[in-house]
Write an enzyme that holds these catalytic residues in place. Sequence first.
Site, PDB file in Angstrom:
ATOM      1  CE  LYS A  21      18.913  27.147  36.436  1.00 42.12           C
ATOM      2  NZ  LYS A  21      18.851  26.769  35.008  1.00 42.12           N
ATOM      3  CG  ASP A  41      17.402  28.255  27.564  1.00 38.65           C
ATOM      4  OD1 ASP A  41      17.801  27.708  28.607  1.00 38.65           O
ATOM      5  OD2 ASP A  41      16.203  28.248  27.223  1.00 38.65           O
ATOM      6  CB  ALA A  62      22.007  19.185  24.105  1.00 41.67           C
ATOM      7  CB  VAL A  63      20.087  18.128  28.834  1.00 41.82           C
ATOM      8  CG1 VAL A  63      20.139  17.625  30.273  1.00 41.82           C
ATOM      9  CG2 VAL A  63      20.710  19.517  28.734  1.00 41.82           C
ATOM     10  CB  ALA A  91      11.038  18.025  26.357  1.00 42.05           C
ATOM     11  CE  LYS A 142      16.433  30.899  29.972  1.00 36.55           C
ATOM     12  NZ  LYS A 142      17.047  29.812  30.735  1.00 36.55           N
ATOM     13  CB  THR A 163      22.819  20.567  32.037  1.00 36.47           C
ATOM     14  OG1 THR A 163      23.300  21.900  31.881  1.00 36.47           O
ATOM     15  CG2 THR A 163      21.373  20.592  32.505  1.00 36.47           C
ATOM     16  N   GLY A 197      19.644  13.315  26.026  1.00 34.23           N
ATOM     17  CA  GLY A 197      20.402  12.226  25.399  1.00 34.23           C
ATOM     18  C   GLY A 197      21.502  11.731  26.335  1.00 34.23           C
TER      19      GLY A 197
HETATM   20  P1  NAI Z   1      17.323  20.441  23.166  1.00 35.45           P
HETATM   21  O1  NAI Z   1      16.581  21.392  22.309  1.00 35.45           O
HETATM   22  O2  NAI Z   1      18.669  19.963  22.736  1.00 35.45           O
HETATM   23  O3  NAI Z   1      16.431  19.135  23.424  1.00 35.45           O
HETATM   24  C1  NAI Z   1      15.071  19.158  23.654  1.00 35.45           C
HETATM   25  C2  NAI Z   1      14.501  17.839  23.127  1.00 35.45           C
HETATM   26  O4  NAI Z   1      13.130  17.744  23.528  1.00 35.45           O
HETATM   27  C3  NAI Z   1      14.515  17.711  21.610  1.00 35.45           C
HETATM   28  O5  NAI Z   1      15.037  16.449  21.253  1.00 35.45           O
HETATM   29  C4  NAI Z   1      13.053  17.860  21.219  1.00 35.45           C
HETATM   30  O6  NAI Z   1      12.734  17.164  20.021  1.00 35.45           O
HETATM   31  C5  NAI Z   1      12.376  17.268  22.420  1.00 35.45           C
HETATM   32  N1  NAI Z   1      10.981  17.679  22.604  1.00 35.45           N
HETATM   33  C6  NAI Z   1      10.398  18.865  22.340  1.00 35.45           C
HETATM   34  N2  NAI Z   1       9.090  18.841  22.644  1.00 35.45           N
HETATM   35  C7  NAI Z   1       8.840  17.586  23.126  1.00 35.45           C
HETATM   36  C8  NAI Z   1       7.681  16.952  23.618  1.00 35.45           C
HETATM   37  N3  NAI Z   1       6.505  17.560  23.664  1.00 35.45           N
HETATM   38  N4  NAI Z   1       7.796  15.665  24.036  1.00 35.45           N
HETATM   39  C9  NAI Z   1       8.978  15.022  23.993  1.00 35.45           C
HETATM   40  N5  NAI Z   1      10.111  15.587  23.528  1.00 35.45           N
HETATM   41  C10 NAI Z   1      10.037  16.855  23.104  1.00 35.45           C
HETATM   42  O7  NAI Z   1      17.409  21.129  24.622  1.00 35.45           O
HETATM   43  P2  NAI Z   1      18.396  20.799  25.820  1.00 35.45           P
HETATM   44  O8  NAI Z   1      19.573  21.706  25.793  1.00 35.45           O
HETATM   45  O9  NAI Z   1      18.597  19.336  25.895  1.00 35.45           O
HETATM   46  O10 NAI Z   1      17.524  21.271  27.085  1.00 35.45           O
HETATM   47  C11 NAI Z   1      16.435  20.500  27.554  1.00 35.45           C
HETATM   48  C12 NAI Z   1      15.752  21.232  28.695  1.00 35.45           C
HETATM   49  O11 NAI Z   1      16.676  21.446  29.754  1.00 35.45           O
HETATM   50  C13 NAI Z   1      15.218  22.628  28.315  1.00 35.45           C
HETATM   51  O12 NAI Z   1      13.999  22.829  28.971  1.00 35.45           O
HETATM   52  C14 NAI Z   1      16.284  23.578  28.867  1.00 35.45           C
HETATM   53  O13 NAI Z   1      15.760  24.842  29.235  1.00 35.45           O
HETATM   54  C15 NAI Z   1      16.730  22.825  30.102  1.00 35.45           C
HETATM   55  N6  NAI Z   1      18.069  23.174  30.539  1.00 35.45           N
HETATM   56  C16 NAI Z   1      19.123  23.033  29.684  1.00 35.45           C
HETATM   57  C17 NAI Z   1      20.405  23.360  30.090  1.00 35.45           C
HETATM   58  C18 NAI Z   1      21.586  23.179  29.182  1.00 35.45           C
HETATM   59  O14 NAI Z   1      22.720  23.342  29.670  1.00 35.45           O
HETATM   60  N7  NAI Z   1      21.407  22.820  27.909  1.00 35.45           N
HETATM   61  C19 NAI Z   1      20.661  23.878  31.439  1.00 35.45           C
HETATM   62  C20 NAI Z   1      19.478  23.949  32.279  1.00 35.45           C
HETATM   63  C21 NAI Z   1      18.244  23.624  31.819  1.00 35.45           C
HETATM   64  N1  PHE Z   2      20.264  28.057  29.797  1.00 34.80           N
HETATM   65  C1  PHE Z   2      20.920  27.218  30.743  1.00 34.80           C
HETATM   66  C2  PHE Z   2      20.200  27.257  32.101  1.00 34.80           C
HETATM   67  O1  PHE Z   2      19.025  27.449  32.137  1.00 34.80           O
HETATM   68  C3  PHE Z   2      22.416  27.460  30.808  1.00 34.80           C
HETATM   69  C4  PHE Z   2      22.858  28.822  31.271  1.00 34.80           C
HETATM   70  C5  PHE Z   2      23.275  28.991  32.584  1.00 34.80           C
HETATM   71  C6  PHE Z   2      22.959  29.913  30.407  1.00 34.80           C
HETATM   72  C7  PHE Z   2      23.757  30.212  33.030  1.00 34.80           C
HETATM   73  C8  PHE Z   2      23.425  31.137  30.859  1.00 34.80           C
HETATM   74  C9  PHE Z   2      23.825  31.278  32.175  1.00 34.80           C
HETATM   75  O2  PHE Z   2      20.739  26.989  33.151  1.00 34.80           O
END
Ligand code: NAI
Ligand code: PHE
Length: 355
Positions: A66, A118, A185-186, A239, A78, A153, A188
Amino acid sequence: SIDDELRWDGELTVTRHDRETGTTFVIRIDSTRLGPASGGTRAAHYPSIGHALADAGKLSGAMTLKMAVSDLPMGGGKSVIALPAPRNRIDSATWSRILDIHAENIDKLEGNYWTGPDVNTNSSDMDQLSRTTKYVFGRSVDNGGAGSSAHATALGVFEAMKATARRRGLGTLDGRKVLVQGLGAVGGDVVRLAAQAGARLLVADTDPQRLEAASLAGHTIVPADEVLRTSCDLFAPCAMGGVIDSAAAASIPTLAVAGAANNILTDAAAGEVLRSRGVLCAPDFVANAGGAFHLVGREVLGWNEDDVVERTRGIGRTLDEVYSLSEERGITTEAAALLLARTRLSPASTTAAAT
Ligand code: NAI
Ligand code: PHE
């Protein structure tokens, strides 16, 4: 097995166990070729320490790619905190002790590894880590950090969805059936952006409250266990990772895939199957780099919010490059993105952060 998991070709694995809470800590540094390793802290309940090591290894490798493909002067790493129970069953005193120990571990790496939020960690957790160690991105804005990376993101994933739909011959997202798995968070935010662009949203989550809100907003609910059988134009996994293995790739009723989850495909074979069926898949380490632009851009490179948005919008152009390379060479989009990343990681590259 643990033996297999430790036969890993990254730079460093650090582990620690806390008997009092029953928590095992893992930090994996995949590469510092382009700069200090960076990647978020994931907390989860794993079936075994081997699974936690494997997850940390795969996720840190994805961070290296990335950063490289995004032209950011950082390496990949990580942290995985293997909890004794699911996160929602860990009380606040235990969680606080866990974070303090994790911060101590990070500090001992003296800046070779920088963490950030994360899955199951957020800005206020980063605030707590920062009391013990300075090697933390994504503290809350009030505490001098860049805050949550989720919005950036989501913006990048939205750009990836548009670029992928266009390249697949679907035109714009207007009127297209977009299935979003995970409304966190993402996810939504991705739903909101796609709806504004006129997409018809199908959504799935395991959290009933999130589903209720989505239903009130007029979106169609898909049961979580029917996602891979639900017909759509574009599937956005937001997810967890590992959602598409070769079997799913062979049958998933979609034309394109672009989402936020890290390591969407279980392996390269799944990518080959998608390609053979003409399902265009945005490599996740390209599509979800908006959070890295936000954290590293704001906290290391001195960017303002507009710079972050501009670079994040560039994800669409990077994907176009990936798709052209994939067509020219007759390789999967994942392999094409790997080529782009590896060009930058190769010792001959003159764009390395060290220069
Ligand atoms: P989050 O924890 O806020 O949201 C995850 C959502 O997925 C929750 O609403 C949860 O209930 C739902 N979920 C869990 N298991 C499920 C399933 N089996 N079926 C349907 N829904 C399910 O996490 P966030 O921050 O939104 O991240 C989502 C994904 O994006 C993760 O895999 C994360 O590693 C990836 N990501 C996030 C980044 C960030 O800046 N937050 C950056 C890069 C990647
Ligand atoms: N965990 C997120 C990702 O997978 C955001 C992140 C980026 C955290 C860079 C730390 C450093 O991209």
